[in-house]
Structures are given as C-alpha cells and as structure tokens.
Write a protein that holds these residues in place. Structure first.
Motif, PDB file in Angstrom:
ATOM      1  N   LEU A  71     -31.886  22.603 -11.380  1.00  0.00           N
ATOM      2  CA  LEU A  71     -30.887  22.610 -10.313  1.00  0.00           C
ATOM      3  C   LEU A  71     -30.745  21.213  -9.705  1.00  0.00           C
ATOM      4  O   LEU A  71     -29.629  20.724  -9.495  1.00  0.00           O
ATOM      5  CB  LEU A  71     -31.259  23.619  -9.218  1.00  0.00           C
ATOM      6  N   ALA A  72     -31.873  20.557  -9.473  1.00  0.00           N
ATOM      7  CA  ALA A  72     -31.841  19.210  -8.910  1.00  0.00           C
ATOM      8  C   ALA A  72     -31.120  18.249  -9.850  1.00  0.00           C
ATOM      9  O   ALA A  72     -30.343  17.398  -9.397  1.00  0.00           O
ATOM     10  CB  ALA A  72     -33.261  18.724  -8.624  1.00  0.00           C
ATOM     11  N   SER A  73     -31.346  18.381 -11.146  1.00  0.00           N
ATOM     12  CA  SER A  73     -30.660  17.529 -12.120  1.00  0.00           C
ATOM     13  C   SER A  73     -29.154  17.760 -12.092  1.00  0.00           C
ATOM     14  O   SER A  73     -28.362  16.811 -12.144  1.00  0.00           O
ATOM     15  CB  SER A  73     -31.177  17.800 -13.537  1.00  0.00           C
ATOM     16  N   GLU A  74     -28.757  19.015 -11.996  1.00  0.00           N
ATOM     17  CA  GLU A  74     -27.321  19.333 -11.933  1.00  0.00           C
ATOM     18  C   GLU A  74     -26.699  18.791 -10.649  1.00  0.00           C
ATOM     19  O   GLU A  74     -25.592  18.259 -10.663  1.00  0.00           O
ATOM     20  CB  GLU A  74     -27.100  20.849 -12.041  1.00  0.00           C
ATOM     21  N   LEU A  75     -27.412  18.919  -9.550  1.00  0.00           N
ATOM     22  CA  LEU A  75     -26.911  18.365  -8.287  1.00  0.00           C
ATOM     23  C   LEU A  75     -26.787  16.845  -8.361  1.00  0.00           C
ATOM     24  O   LEU A  75     -25.832  16.263  -7.837  1.00  0.00           O
ATOM     25  CB  LEU A  75     -27.824  18.767  -7.121  1.00  0.00           C
ATOM     26  N   LEU A  78     -23.636  16.026 -10.292  1.00  0.00           N
ATOM     27  CA  LEU A  78     -22.465  16.229  -9.440  1.00  0.00           C
ATOM     28  C   LEU A  78     -22.317  15.093  -8.426  1.00  0.00           C
ATOM     29  O   LEU A  78     -21.212  14.605  -8.181  1.00  0.00           O
ATOM     30  CB  LEU A  78     -22.558  17.579  -8.714  1.00  0.00           C
ATOM     31  N   ALA A  79     -23.422  14.671  -7.847  1.00  0.00           N
ATOM     32  CA  ALA A  79     -23.383  13.588  -6.864  1.00  0.00           C
ATOM     33  C   ALA A  79     -22.913  12.286  -7.508  1.00  0.00           C
ATOM     34  O   ALA A  79     -22.118  11.542  -6.919  1.00  0.00           O
ATOM     35  CB  ALA A  79     -24.757  13.405  -6.224  1.00  0.00           C
ATOM     36  N   ARG A  80     -23.370  12.006  -8.726  1.00  0.00           N
ATOM     37  CA  ARG A  80     -22.931  10.795  -9.435  1.00  0.00           C
ATOM     38  C   ARG A  80     -21.441  10.845  -9.731  1.00  0.00           C
ATOM     39  O   ARG A  80     -20.722   9.863  -9.548  1.00  0.00           O
ATOM     40  CB  ARG A  80     -23.712  10.620 -10.735  1.00  0.00           C
ATOM     41  N   GLN A  81     -20.979  11.997 -10.193  1.00  0.00           N
ATOM     42  CA  GLN A  81     -19.554  12.149 -10.472  1.00  0.00           C
ATOM     43  C   GLN A  81     -18.732  11.954  -9.199  1.00  0.00           C
ATOM     44  O   GLN A  81     -17.693  11.291  -9.216  1.00  0.00           O
ATOM     45  CB  GLN A  81     -19.262  13.524 -11.075  1.00  0.00           C
ATOM     46  N   TYR A  82     -19.195  12.510  -8.109  1.00  0.00           N
ATOM     47  CA  TYR A  82     -18.508  12.380  -6.822  1.00  0.00           C
ATOM     48  C   TYR A  82     -18.439  10.918  -6.395  1.00  0.00           C
ATOM     49  O   TYR A  82     -17.388  10.426  -5.988  1.00  0.00           O
ATOM     50  CB  TYR A  82     -19.244  13.231  -5.773  1.00  0.00           C
ATOM     51  N   ARG A  83     -19.562  10.205  -6.523  1.00  0.00           N
ATOM     52  CA  ARG A  83     -19.576   8.783  -6.153  1.00  0.00           C
ATOM     53  C   ARG A  83     -18.635   7.980  -7.037  1.00  0.00           C
ATOM     54  O   ARG A  83     -17.923   7.102  -6.559  1.00  0.00           O
ATOM     55  CB  ARG A  83     -21.002   8.226  -6.241  1.00  0.00           C
ATOM     56  N   GLU A  84     -18.652   8.273  -8.334  1.00  0.00           N
ATOM     57  CA  GLU A  84     -17.778   7.540  -9.260  1.00  0.00           C
ATOM     58  C   GLU A  84     -16.307   7.789  -8.944  1.00  0.00           C
ATOM     59  O   GLU A  84     -15.505   6.853  -8.937  1.00  0.00           O
ATOM     60  CB  GLU A  84     -18.089   7.942 -10.708  1.00  0.00           C
ATOM     61  N   ARG A  85     -15.939   9.023  -8.676  1.00  0.00           N
ATOM     62  CA  ARG A  85     -14.544   9.339  -8.324  1.00  0.00           C
ATOM     63  C   ARG A  85     -14.134   8.613  -7.055  1.00  0.00           C
ATOM     64  O   ARG A  85     -13.047   8.054  -6.974  1.00  0.00           O
ATOM     65  CB  ARG A  85     -14.368  10.849  -8.136  1.00  0.00           C
ATOM     66  N   ASN A  86     -15.023   8.601  -6.060  1.00  0.00           N
ATOM     67  CA  ASN A  86     -14.691   7.926  -4.803  1.00  0.00           C
ATOM     68  C   ASN A  86     -14.623   6.422  -4.981  1.00  0.00           C
ATOM     69  O   ASN A  86     -13.819   5.758  -4.336  1.00  0.00           O
ATOM     70  CB  ASN A  86     -15.689   8.300  -3.710  1.00  0.00           C
TER      71      ASN A  86
END
Length: 95
Positions: A71-75, A78-86
């Motif tokens: 779960l931590a790896s998946e989170l 997601l956090a990396r993808q969010y940062r990259e999009r922003n």
C-alpha cells in the motif's frame, strides 16, 4: 616566596594526553546522548505516522506487513505522479 616547580616536557605531555583522553570520553558521551535522542525522536515519529495511517485506514491494523508495504508503495507511486503532473502544469503556466 614560594617557587613554582617547572614541569618537564614529559610531564606536560603526560598531562595533555590525560586531558585529551578526558575530552575524548566527554565527546563520546555527548555523541551517545545525541544518538539516543535522534533514535527516540525517530521512534516517536514512526509511531505517530503509523497512528495517522491506522486512523485513516482502519483496516490496515489487520493486514500483514507485506500488504501494508505494498500500500505504501502504491501511495508513493501516486504521489510521484501527482508531483510530476503539477510540475508540468507549473512549467506550462510560466511559458
């Protein structure tokens, strides 16, 4: 008048060596105290983070550690993808 006895170079060297050993021991004690404080701070932080996650995801209290790690790896993904999009959005805004 009382005469002060001059110490020989060997005596001064021995005295300085003794002081150096005392300072080394003192340095070790201070370093050990600092390391202990850092360990306690880290332990406290880990407990707090775990408590927050358990509060937000009550079901993980019953999970095995491998599943929690997944779960931590998946989170993290997601956090990396969010940062990259922003980051891409911000770059687009500045152009």
């Amino acid at each position: 008048m009382s005469q002060t006895k001059r110490r020989s170079p060997e005596e001064r060297l021995a005295e300085l060596n003794k002081k150096m050993e005392q300072l080394k021991a003192q340095k070790q004690r201070v370093r050990a105290q600092l390391n202990q404080k850092e360990r306690k701070d880290r332990t406290r932080r880990l407990i707090q983070v775990g408590a927050i996650f358990e509060k937000q995801f009550p079901m993980i209290a019953e999970w095995e550690l491998g599943k929690v790690s997944q779960l931590a790896s998946e989170l993290d993904k997601l956090a990396r993808q969010y940062r990259e999009r922003n980051a891409v959005k911000r770059e687009g805004d500045t152009q």
